[in-house]
Enzyme design. Structure first.
Site, PDB file in Angstrom:
ATOM      1  N   ASP A   1       0.848  -1.190   0.000  1.00  0.00           N
ATOM      2  CA  ASP A   1       0.000   0.000   0.000  1.00  0.00           C
ATOM      3  C   ASP A   1       0.889   1.246   0.000  1.00  0.00           C
ATOM      4  O   ASP A   1       2.106   1.144  -0.111  1.00  0.00           O
ATOM      5  CB  ASP A   1      -0.934  -0.025   1.220  1.00  0.00           C
ATOM      6  CG  ASP A   1      -0.151  -0.049   2.528  1.00  0.00           C
ATOM      7  OD1 ASP A   1       0.179   1.046   3.027  1.00  0.00           O
ATOM      8  OD2 ASP A   1       0.123  -1.146   3.057  1.00  0.00           O
TER       9      ASP A   1
ATOM     10  N   HIS B   1       1.113  -8.660  -4.277  1.00  0.00           N
ATOM     11  CA  HIS B   1       0.144  -7.665  -3.815  1.00  0.00           C
ATOM     12  C   HIS B   1       0.912  -6.378  -3.545  1.00  0.00           C
ATOM     13  O   HIS B   1       1.354  -6.109  -2.426  1.00  0.00           O
ATOM     14  CB  HIS B   1      -0.553  -8.173  -2.546  1.00  0.00           C
ATOM     15  CG  HIS B   1      -1.669  -7.284  -2.080  1.00  0.00           C
ATOM     16  ND1 HIS B   1      -2.946  -7.366  -2.591  1.00  0.00           N
ATOM     17  CD2 HIS B   1      -1.699  -6.290  -1.155  1.00  0.00           C
ATOM     18  CE1 HIS B   1      -3.715  -6.464  -1.998  1.00  0.00           C
ATOM     19  NE2 HIS B   1      -2.975  -5.800  -1.123  1.00  0.00           N
TER      20      HIS B   1
ATOM     21  N   ASP C   1       0.419 -17.154  -5.706  1.00  0.00           N
ATOM     22  CA  ASP C   1       0.963 -16.072  -6.527  1.00  0.00           C
ATOM     23  C   ASP C   1      -0.182 -15.369  -7.236  1.00  0.00           C
ATOM     24  O   ASP C   1      -0.360 -15.474  -8.453  1.00  0.00           O
ATOM     25  CB  ASP C   1       1.974 -16.631  -7.528  1.00  0.00           C
ATOM     26  CG  ASP C   1       2.714 -15.507  -8.265  1.00  0.00           C
ATOM     27  OD1 ASP C   1       2.680 -14.360  -7.774  1.00  0.00           O
ATOM     28  OD2 ASP C   1       3.325 -15.788  -9.311  1.00  0.00           O
TER      29      ASP C   1
ATOM     30  N   GLU D   1       1.991 -10.348  -0.261  1.00  0.00           N
ATOM     31  CA  GLU D   1       2.305  -8.921  -0.177  1.00  0.00           C
ATOM     32  C   GLU D   1       3.791  -8.781   0.141  1.00  0.00           C
ATOM     33  O   GLU D   1       4.471  -9.747   0.495  1.00  0.00           O
ATOM     34  CB  GLU D   1       1.464  -8.221   0.890  1.00  0.00           C
ATOM     35  CG  GLU D   1       1.565  -6.698   0.814  1.00  0.00           C
ATOM     36  CD  GLU D   1       0.597  -5.979   1.741  1.00  0.00           C
ATOM     37  OE1 GLU D   1       0.501  -4.744   1.624  1.00  0.00           O
ATOM     38  OE2 GLU D   1      -0.042  -6.645   2.569  1.00  0.00           O
TER      39      GLU D   1
END
Length: 582
Positions: free
Chosen positions: A195, A505, A550, A559
């Site tokens: 993020d 991710h 994956d 992530e």
């Protein structure tokens, strides 16, 4: 029988025996490696046993006889060596496979393959004097790709060049910050994970691990090593990259010395590039753990930078002192996400380890009695539990630091910490030798790859006290696991090995339109709790070590995160140093 006739008879017998035991003809490599031979896909050292696993699933594997293996050249048309596979073991409960773990003797520098009759050829077995140098450098450059508030030009980022995102010059105070309104400037630093948010706890904890490598081996990436904008300035590239994060961390200290917990949006942004993620960002909370972690990391950084930039070191140490004072005076400022904030919490109910770590770093930096008294009252807890990571590893970091300064630390404390570290390390070596795929954990939580590496980092601390070959072997085995010798047959570092994650991710990797993800980022690894199974398709009945996917939605297994890259960088850097020191 005369002597010449006897010699002739012996030679004839040896010839017949050789014919009877002659290796089967090699079929030659056809271009497709089998996933059933699992090994380190990046590199082994020339004095390192070649650890690999022949794995199979299903009851039919039981019918396959134990077999020999051949080590060949890359083409598979020339035999280099042969041997017998290890005994088949039932690893289905933990790893989901029946396996034959095998240790082959070290090989000279070069590239090889392993051939197992009835199974096929392996991927490349690469043997080099600097076997882990490339992934070490790659993991550091992974930090550059995570820089916030800065464009990444093609000169440094290649095809992953991108526009700047998140200038963070007008970040609003959330009510939880203790400020009634207004905004502040807090640019720079690294994005924490997949993020776009920035967190003090998970900035300071990995910073401690990065700086530990510098203190333990010297400068592991001198000027010009990383191809970053600061390269060529006559200073360490390694410390230049660390400073990019430290400078941001300094902006997060409030006037009273306490640290704001995080800089974040209220909700996670969508899967877009940084410059397209434009939601309002906030300064959220203030906590004991963030403050004491910051105090520890900046005190440690003051030692590292002092010979190079005394003024910067003074600034770091002053900030550390103020943070320590606030953290000890506000020992119960536990962080919880406010009702309207839904990003990473990094909550922790117990700040004892953080307090000990801060005292240890400040004592090592200053030698002052106040900090030693704190250490006497709260000595470092040397322990390892999978899944604790940033909530419980700080006691170990405190111990590692105190062991670096035997002339400053009283002998009794030094000897006690030394014994605790060595005893736990010896226990971890036994775990490595007994566990599937020769790594130290049997519990696979969120970020399990970092658990493997954090345990191996403790082995490095023991190795610095007693340089045993067993510690080096166990560290190397742990890295082998992360780089491919695992039941998923994957090198978990993006951009390296024959089979690396392609769908991590990680928002830039998803949104940039490039097939391959940003390189040098470590996937979190198997997570038996599968908290993302609503969005992710795991193999039916996946064993704990197979609980990895994956797939882009898999935030629980695929992530990336700063505190996963950090111990990987430490271990690969440390093992490169060990190899170079021979």
């Amino acid at each position: 029988m005369r002597l010449p006739e006897f010699i002739l008879l012996v030679l004839l017998t040896l010839h017949l025996l050789a014919c009877q035991t002659e290796s089967p003809a090699l079929p030659g490599f056809t271009g497709e490696a089998t996933p059933d031979i699992q090994l380190n896909q990046v590199g082994y050292y020339p004095d390192q046993a070649i650890q690999f696993t022949v794995a199979a699933t299903g009851t039919s594997a039981l019918d396959r006889p134990d077999s020999s293996y051949q080590i060949t050249n890359l083409a598979g048309d020339s035999l280099v060596r042969e041997g017998y596979l290890g005994q088949r073991q039932d690893w289905t409960a933990l790893a989901g496979v029946l396996a034959q773990p095998t240790l082959a003797d070290p090989l000279p520098v070069g590239d090889y393959r392993i051939y197992v009759p009835g199974v096929g050829y392996s991927g490349v077995v690469h043997v080099a004097e600097d076997a882990l140098h490339a992934p070490f450098i790659g993991s550091l450059r992974g930090l550059y790709y995570q820089r916030a508030s800065q464009a990444l030009p093609e000169q440094y980022a290649g095809e992953y060049a991108r526009a700047a995102g998140h200038p963070d010059t007008e970040v609003r105070y959330h009510p939880s910050s203790g400020h009634g309104g207004g905004s502040m400037s807090s640019p720079g630093g690294w994005y924490d994970a997949g993020d776009y948010n920035k967190y003090i706890v998970n900035g300071a904890f990995p910073m401690g691990q990065y700086l530990a490598l510098y203190e333990d081996v010297g400068d592991p990436a001198p000027d010009g090593s990383l191809n970053i904008p600061e390269s060529g300035n006559g200073q360490s590239d390694y410390l230049d990259e660390m400073r990019y994060e430290l400078d941001w961390m300094l902006t997060m200290q409030d006037a009273d010395g306490g640290l704001f917990h995080k800089l974040t949006t209220l909700n996670f942004e969508g899967m877009v590039m940084p410059n397209e993620a434009t939601s309002q960002r906030y300064i959220v909370g203030k906590s004991t753990t963030a403050t004491l972690d910051f105090a520890a990391a900046t005190a440690q950084a003051s030692r590292v930078y002092r010979p190079l930039d005394a003024a910067y070191a003074d600034r770091l140490l002053a900030a550390a002192r103020r943070a320590y004072a606030w953290g000890t005076a506000n020992a119960n400022a536990v962080f919880r996400n406010p009702d309207d904030v839904h990003t990473g919490e990094y909550g922790d109910d117990n700040a004892d380890d953080e307090r000990t770590w801060a005292a240890a770093e400040l004592f090592a930096a200053t030698g002052e009695q106040e900090y030693y008294n704190e250490l006497r009252a709260r000595p470092p807890r040397v322990r390892f539990n999978a899944g604790e990571s940033w909530t419980g590893y700080m006691g170990n970091l405190a111990a590692y630091t105190l062991l670096r300064f035997p002339d400053r630390v009283p002998q009794e404390m030094h000897q006690e910490l030394q014994q605790l570290v060595i005893t736990l390390a010896d226990s971890l070596v036994m775990d490595v030798n007994q566990n599937p795929y020769r790594q130290p954990i049997t519990q696979f939580e969120w970020g399990s790859n970092s658990d493997v590496l954090n345990a191996a980092m403790l082995l490095a601390a023991a190795h610095r006290q007693e340089p045993k070959a067993d510690y080096v072997a166990a560290m190397r085995s742990s890295v082998d696991y992360v780089l491919g010798n695992n039941p998923n047959n994957v090198c978990y570092l993006t951009g390296y090995g024959d089979r690396a994650p392609m769908n991590i991710h990680h928002r830039p990797s998803i949104a940039d339109g490039i097939a391959a993800p940003v390189p040098g980022l470590l996937s979190g690894g198997p997570n038996s709790k599968q908290q993302d199974k609503q969005y992710t398709t795991y193999e039916a009945g996946a064993a704990p070590m197979q609980s990895w996917a994956d797939q882009e939605p898999s935030f629980a297994s695929n992530e990336i995160c700063l505190n996963w890259n950090a111990p990987f960088t430490y271990l690969t850097g440390y093992l490169e140093h060990v190899g170079a020191a021979k």
